[in-house]
Design a protein around this motif. Structure first.
Motif, PDB file in Angstrom:
ATOM      1  N   LEU A 140     -22.844  28.426  76.680  1.00  0.00           N
ATOM      2  CA  LEU A 140     -23.997  28.527  76.073  1.00  0.00           C
ATOM      3  C   LEU A 140     -24.809  27.259  76.262  1.00  0.00           C
ATOM      4  O   LEU A 140     -24.056  26.137  76.045  1.00  0.00           O
ATOM      5  CB  LEU A 140     -23.642  28.798  74.532  1.00  0.00           C
ATOM      6  CG  LEU A 140     -24.907  28.886  73.759  1.00  0.00           C
ATOM      7  CD1 LEU A 140     -25.900  29.885  73.877  1.00  0.00           C
ATOM      8  CD2 LEU A 140     -24.332  28.807  72.353  1.00  0.00           C
ATOM      9  N   LEU A 141     -25.965  27.262  76.587  1.00  0.00           N
ATOM     10  CA  LEU A 141     -27.030  26.098  77.117  1.00  0.00           C
ATOM     11  C   LEU A 141     -25.955  25.088  77.903  1.00  0.00           C
ATOM     12  O   LEU A 141     -26.059  23.776  77.861  1.00  0.00           O
ATOM     13  CB  LEU A 141     -27.238  25.267  75.849  1.00  0.00           C
ATOM     14  CG  LEU A 141     -28.046  26.388  74.845  1.00  0.00           C
ATOM     15  CD1 LEU A 141     -28.259  25.382  73.481  1.00  0.00           C
ATOM     16  CD2 LEU A 141     -29.502  26.717  75.473  1.00  0.00           C
ATOM     17  N   GLY A 142     -25.220  25.784  78.904  1.00  0.00           N
ATOM     18  CA  GLY A 142     -24.489  24.912  79.904  1.00  0.00           C
ATOM     19  C   GLY A 142     -23.334  24.397  79.292  1.00  0.00           C
ATOM     20  O   GLY A 142     -22.588  23.434  80.173  1.00  0.00           O
ATOM     21  N   GLN A 143     -22.922  24.638  78.080  1.00  0.00           N
ATOM     22  CA  GLN A 143     -21.788  24.051  77.612  1.00  0.00           C
ATOM     23  C   GLN A 143     -20.568  25.028  77.418  1.00  0.00           C
ATOM     24  O   GLN A 143     -20.991  26.306  77.124  1.00  0.00           O
ATOM     25  CB  GLN A 143     -21.876  23.603  76.425  1.00  0.00           C
ATOM     26  CG  GLN A 143     -22.784  22.142  76.576  1.00  0.00           C
ATOM     27  CD  GLN A 143     -22.302  21.241  77.452  1.00  0.00           C
ATOM     28  OE1 GLN A 143     -20.999  20.832  77.296  1.00  0.00           O
ATOM     29  NE2 GLN A 143     -22.985  20.205  77.987  1.00  0.00           N
ATOM     30  N   SER A 144     -19.566  24.885  77.551  1.00  0.00           N
ATOM     31  CA  SER A 144     -18.194  25.647  77.450  1.00  0.00           C
ATOM     32  C   SER A 144     -17.930  26.063  76.024  1.00  0.00           C
ATOM     33  O   SER A 144     -18.376  25.435  74.879  1.00  0.00           O
ATOM     34  CB  SER A 144     -17.044  24.960  78.158  1.00  0.00           C
ATOM     35  OG  SER A 144     -16.533  23.845  77.272  1.00  0.00           O
ATOM     36  N   MET A 145     -16.939  27.046  75.660  1.00  0.00           N
ATOM     37  CA  MET A 145     -16.745  27.509  74.584  1.00  0.00           C
ATOM     38  C   MET A 145     -16.160  26.226  73.980  1.00  0.00           C
ATOM     39  O   MET A 145     -16.407  26.042  72.584  1.00  0.00           O
ATOM     40  CB  MET A 145     -15.826  28.458  74.441  1.00  0.00           C
ATOM     41  CG  MET A 145     -15.473  29.270  72.923  1.00  0.00           C
ATOM     42  SD  MET A 145     -14.552  30.619  73.305  1.00  0.00           S
ATOM     43  CE  MET A 145     -15.438  31.702  74.372  1.00  0.00           C
TER      44      MET A 145
END
Length: 181
Positions: A140-145
């Motif tokens: 999400l928005l280039g970031q991981s969970m």
């Protein structure tokens, strides 16, 4: 500002909101597992357990927030769950982003206390099937969970800290109280 947190921690709505937030976060975890087929690792399972802590203290606080001892215990539980969640999620994030050949450290099976074996009580929710270093196809928005879960627990830790401090703030008397005594 601390007066605001004093009012918030005394509110049953605040605790109900924590309960609903925990239900949503647990639901997201189950959605990722069963609908998107992203198997949870041991740290994911521990994170779910800490979110379950939010759920329990939110429920108890929503029922009896008018008693100081309940507010105190719920605030301690919320703070402990939030800080524990930050610690586990930090390990998860480091394992996930590790470039080491062995990956980050991650157990193969969760180790819950004997008096509360969540992996045996609810294996559909607390059984791990993956390694912490497994890369997911979700972002999400280039970031991981793990990054977003770390943000959630970090934010919850700050809120829980101020709620705990708000328990000990004295009620501010307004100038009109002197006319009614």
């Amino acid at each position: 500002m601390l007066q605001l947190f004093r009012a918030i921690v005394s509110s049953r709505f605040c605790w109900f909101l924590l309960f609903v937030s925990a239900v949503v976060l647990e639901g997201c975890g189950l959605y990722f597992q069963y609908e998107l087929h992203l198997n949870p690792c041991v740290n994911c399972v521990y994170e779910r357990a800490y979110f379950l802590g939010f759920l329990v203290v939110g429920f108890i606080g929503a029922l009896a927030a008018n008693f100081f001892i309940i507010r105190f215990l719920c605030s301690i539980g919320f703070l402990a769950s939030a800080i524990g969640g930050v610690l586990v999620t930090w390990d998860h994030y480091r394992a996930y982003t590790s470039t080491d050949i062995f990956g980050g450290r991650c157990a193969l099976a969760p180790h819950f206390p004997d008096f509360l074996p969540l992996d045996q009580i609810a294996p559909w929710m607390f059984k791990s099937f993956a390694l912490c270093s497994d890369k997911l196809d979700w972002s999400l928005l280039g970031q991981s969970m793990p990054f977003w879960v770390l943000i959630a627990f970090g934010t919850a830790s700050i809120i829980a800290f101020f709620m705990f401090i708000g328990l000990f703030v004295k009620r501010k008397s307004n100038n009109f109280d002197k006319f009614y005594k």
